[in-house]
Design a protein around this motif. Structure first.
Motif, PDB file in Angstrom:
ATOM      1  N   ARG A  25     -13.957 108.874  38.747  1.00 15.92           N
ATOM      2  CA  ARG A  25     -13.703 108.202  37.430  1.00 15.92           C
ATOM      3  C   ARG A  25     -12.434 107.606  37.109  1.00 15.92           C
ATOM      4  O   ARG A  25     -12.197 107.109  36.185  1.00 15.92           O
ATOM      5  CB  ARG A  25     -13.995 109.483  36.669  1.00 15.92           C
ATOM      6  CG  ARG A  25     -13.011 110.528  36.702  1.00 15.92           C
ATOM      7  CD  ARG A  25     -13.526 112.024  35.986  1.00 15.92           C
ATOM      8  NE  ARG A  25     -12.557 112.949  36.283  1.00 15.92           N
ATOM      9  CZ  ARG A  25     -12.537 113.701  37.320  1.00 15.92           C
ATOM     10  NH1 ARG A  25     -13.391 113.414  38.250  1.00 15.92           N
ATOM     11  NH2 ARG A  25     -11.668 114.622  37.498  1.00 15.92           N
ATOM     12  N   TYR A  27     -11.113 105.387  38.505  1.00 14.80           N
ATOM     13  CA  TYR A  27     -11.513 103.903  38.645  1.00 14.80           C
ATOM     14  C   TYR A  27     -12.624 103.423  38.099  1.00 14.80           C
ATOM     15  O   TYR A  27     -13.728 103.721  38.170  1.00 14.80           O
ATOM     16  CB  TYR A  27     -11.556 103.392  40.345  1.00 14.80           C
ATOM     17  CG  TYR A  27     -10.571 104.088  40.966  1.00 14.80           C
ATOM     18  CD1 TYR A  27      -9.407 103.361  41.044  1.00 14.80           C
ATOM     19  CD2 TYR A  27     -10.810 105.226  41.725  1.00 14.80           C
ATOM     20  CE1 TYR A  27      -8.051 103.816  41.892  1.00 14.80           C
ATOM     21  CE2 TYR A  27      -9.706 105.774  42.757  1.00 14.80           C
ATOM     22  CZ  TYR A  27      -8.551 105.144  42.655  1.00 14.80           C
ATOM     23  OH  TYR A  27      -7.334 105.596  43.374  1.00 14.80           O
ATOM     24  N   GLU A  28     -12.384 103.186  36.470  1.00 16.58           N
ATOM     25  CA  GLU A  28     -13.492 102.859  35.450  1.00 16.58           C
ATOM     26  C   GLU A  28     -14.362 102.028  35.960  1.00 16.58           C
ATOM     27  O   GLU A  28     -15.735 102.698  35.782  1.00 16.58           O
ATOM     28  CB  GLU A  28     -12.771 102.321  34.292  1.00 16.58           C
ATOM     29  CG  GLU A  28     -13.793 102.212  33.234  1.00 16.58           C
ATOM     30  CD  GLU A  28     -13.106 101.776  31.927  1.00 16.58           C
ATOM     31  OE1 GLU A  28     -13.613 101.161  30.903  1.00 16.58           O
ATOM     32  OE2 GLU A  28     -11.922 102.144  31.772  1.00 16.58           O
ATOM     33  N   ASN A  29     -14.211 100.962  36.629  1.00 18.47           N
ATOM     34  CA  ASN A  29     -15.418 100.087  37.200  1.00 18.47           C
ATOM     35  C   ASN A  29     -16.305 100.727  38.070  1.00 18.47           C
ATOM     36  O   ASN A  29     -17.299 100.577  38.109  1.00 18.47           O
ATOM     37  CB  ASN A  29     -15.085  98.542  37.463  1.00 18.47           C
ATOM     38  CG  ASN A  29     -14.381  97.856  36.481  1.00 18.47           C
ATOM     39  OD1 ASN A  29     -14.716  97.995  35.248  1.00 18.47           O
ATOM     40  ND2 ASN A  29     -13.332  97.041  36.663  1.00 18.47           N
ATOM     41  N   LYS A  30     -15.566 101.564  39.249  1.00 21.33           N
ATOM     42  CA  LYS A  30     -16.419 102.021  40.257  1.00 21.33           C
ATOM     43  C   LYS A  30     -17.356 103.349  39.672  1.00 21.33           C
ATOM     44  O   LYS A  30     -18.485 103.533  39.862  1.00 21.33           O
ATOM     45  CB  LYS A  30     -15.404 102.943  41.452  1.00 21.33           C
ATOM     46  CG  LYS A  30     -14.856 101.645  42.147  1.00 21.33           C
ATOM     47  CD  LYS A  30     -14.154 102.294  43.290  1.00 21.33           C
ATOM     48  CE  LYS A  30     -13.614 101.634  44.261  1.00 21.33           C
ATOM     49  NZ  LYS A  30     -14.415 100.784  45.080  1.00 21.33           N
ATOM     50  N   LYS A  32     -18.520 103.454  36.726  1.00 22.51           N
ATOM     51  CA  LYS A  32     -19.446 102.749  35.829  1.00 22.51           C
ATOM     52  C   LYS A  32     -20.814 102.035  36.582  1.00 22.51           C
ATOM     53  O   LYS A  32     -21.914 102.084  36.349  1.00 22.51           O
ATOM     54  CB  LYS A  32     -19.053 101.502  34.816  1.00 22.51           C
ATOM     55  CG  LYS A  32     -18.266 101.902  33.499  1.00 22.51           C
ATOM     56  CD  LYS A  32     -17.832 101.026  32.686  1.00 22.51           C
ATOM     57  CE  LYS A  32     -17.444 101.618  31.353  1.00 22.51           C
ATOM     58  NZ  LYS A  32     -16.998 100.636  30.133  1.00 22.51           N
ATOM     59  N   VAL A  33     -20.389 101.619  38.020  1.00 23.72           N
ATOM     60  CA  VAL A  33     -21.133 101.043  38.719  1.00 23.72           C
ATOM     61  C   VAL A  33     -22.136 102.268  39.266  1.00 23.72           C
ATOM     62  O   VAL A  33     -23.517 102.024  39.424  1.00 23.72           O
ATOM     63  CB  VAL A  33     -20.508 100.401  40.035  1.00 23.72           C
ATOM     64  CG1 VAL A  33     -21.510 100.398  41.362  1.00 23.72           C
ATOM     65  CG2 VAL A  33     -19.969  98.953  39.733  1.00 23.72           C
ATOM     66  N   HIS A  81     -21.973 104.881  29.862  1.00 23.61           N
ATOM     67  CA  HIS A  81     -21.603 103.595  30.311  1.00 23.61           C
ATOM     68  C   HIS A  81     -20.886 102.861  29.303  1.00 23.61           C
ATOM     69  O   HIS A  81     -19.739 102.261  29.510  1.00 23.61           O
ATOM     70  CB  HIS A  81     -22.578 102.967  30.943  1.00 23.61           C
ATOM     71  CG  HIS A  81     -22.394 101.692  31.644  1.00 23.61           C
ATOM     72  ND1 HIS A  81     -22.145 100.574  31.065  1.00 23.61           N
ATOM     73  CD2 HIS A  81     -21.833 101.543  32.975  1.00 23.61           C
ATOM     74  CE1 HIS A  81     -21.867  99.558  31.798  1.00 23.61           C
ATOM     75  NE2 HIS A  81     -21.635 100.095  32.828  1.00 23.61           N
ATOM     76  N   LYS A  85     -14.068 105.299  28.600  1.00 22.88           N
ATOM     77  CA  LYS A  85     -12.689 104.713  28.804  1.00 22.88           C
ATOM     78  C   LYS A  85     -12.010 105.725  29.746  1.00 22.88           C
ATOM     79  O   LYS A  85     -11.658 106.763  29.420  1.00 22.88           O
ATOM     80  CB  LYS A  85     -11.957 104.817  27.417  1.00 22.88           C
ATOM     81  CG  LYS A  85     -12.675 103.862  26.420  1.00 22.88           C
ATOM     82  CD  LYS A  85     -12.940 102.394  26.812  1.00 22.88           C
ATOM     83  CE  LYS A  85     -13.396 101.607  25.658  1.00 22.88           C
ATOM     84  NZ  LYS A  85     -14.389 100.452  26.213  1.00 22.88           N
ATOM     85  N   THR A  86     -11.385 105.185  30.684  1.00 26.45           N
ATOM     86  CA  THR A  86     -10.462 105.804  31.532  1.00 26.45           C
ATOM     87  C   THR A  86      -9.117 106.150  31.008  1.00 26.45           C
ATOM     88  O   THR A  86      -8.505 105.396  30.305  1.00 26.45           O
ATOM     89  CB  THR A  86     -10.232 105.011  32.921  1.00 26.45           C
ATOM     90  OG1 THR A  86     -11.458 104.873  33.384  1.00 26.45           O
ATOM     91  CG2 THR A  86      -9.436 105.905  33.932  1.00 26.45           C
TER      92      THR A  86
END
Length: 92
Positions: A25, A27-30, A32-33, A81, A85-86
């Motif tokens: 978590r 790593y926000e993009n990871k 969200k994937v 999603h 926000k990280t």
């Protein structure tokens, strides 16, 4: 057998993807994937329960109950999603 196996695997994949994403978590993009993958697994599970209903393995009432729960899971995953926000490590 094949249908039940697919149903078990797709439904387990929902929580497995959430847990794996949670571990990443920061790593926000990871993260969200993995939420998107969990949503895909929820949708796949909906597909399998529809097949189960069409094959008369589930009643319409059982299908509706399960489908409603999967719809709710999908909505929660989508909201998470959209709103995640990280928090920077320096803020903790």
């Amino acid at each position: 057998y094949s249908l039940s196996s697919q149903l078990v695997r797709s439904s387990r994949s929902i929580s497995a993807n959430i847990v794996e994403g949670w571990a990443k978590r920061v790593y926000e993009n990871k993260f969200k994937v993995h939420l998107i993958d969990a949503l895909g697994s929820a949708t796949e599970t909906q597909n399998w329960i529809l097949f189960a209903k069409d094959c008369n393995y589930l009643t319409t009432e059982e299908f509706n109950s399960l489908n409603d729960k999967l719809e709710l899971i999908g909505k929660m995953l989508t909201k998470l999603h959209q709103n995640w926000k990280t928090i920077p490590a320096s803020s903790i």
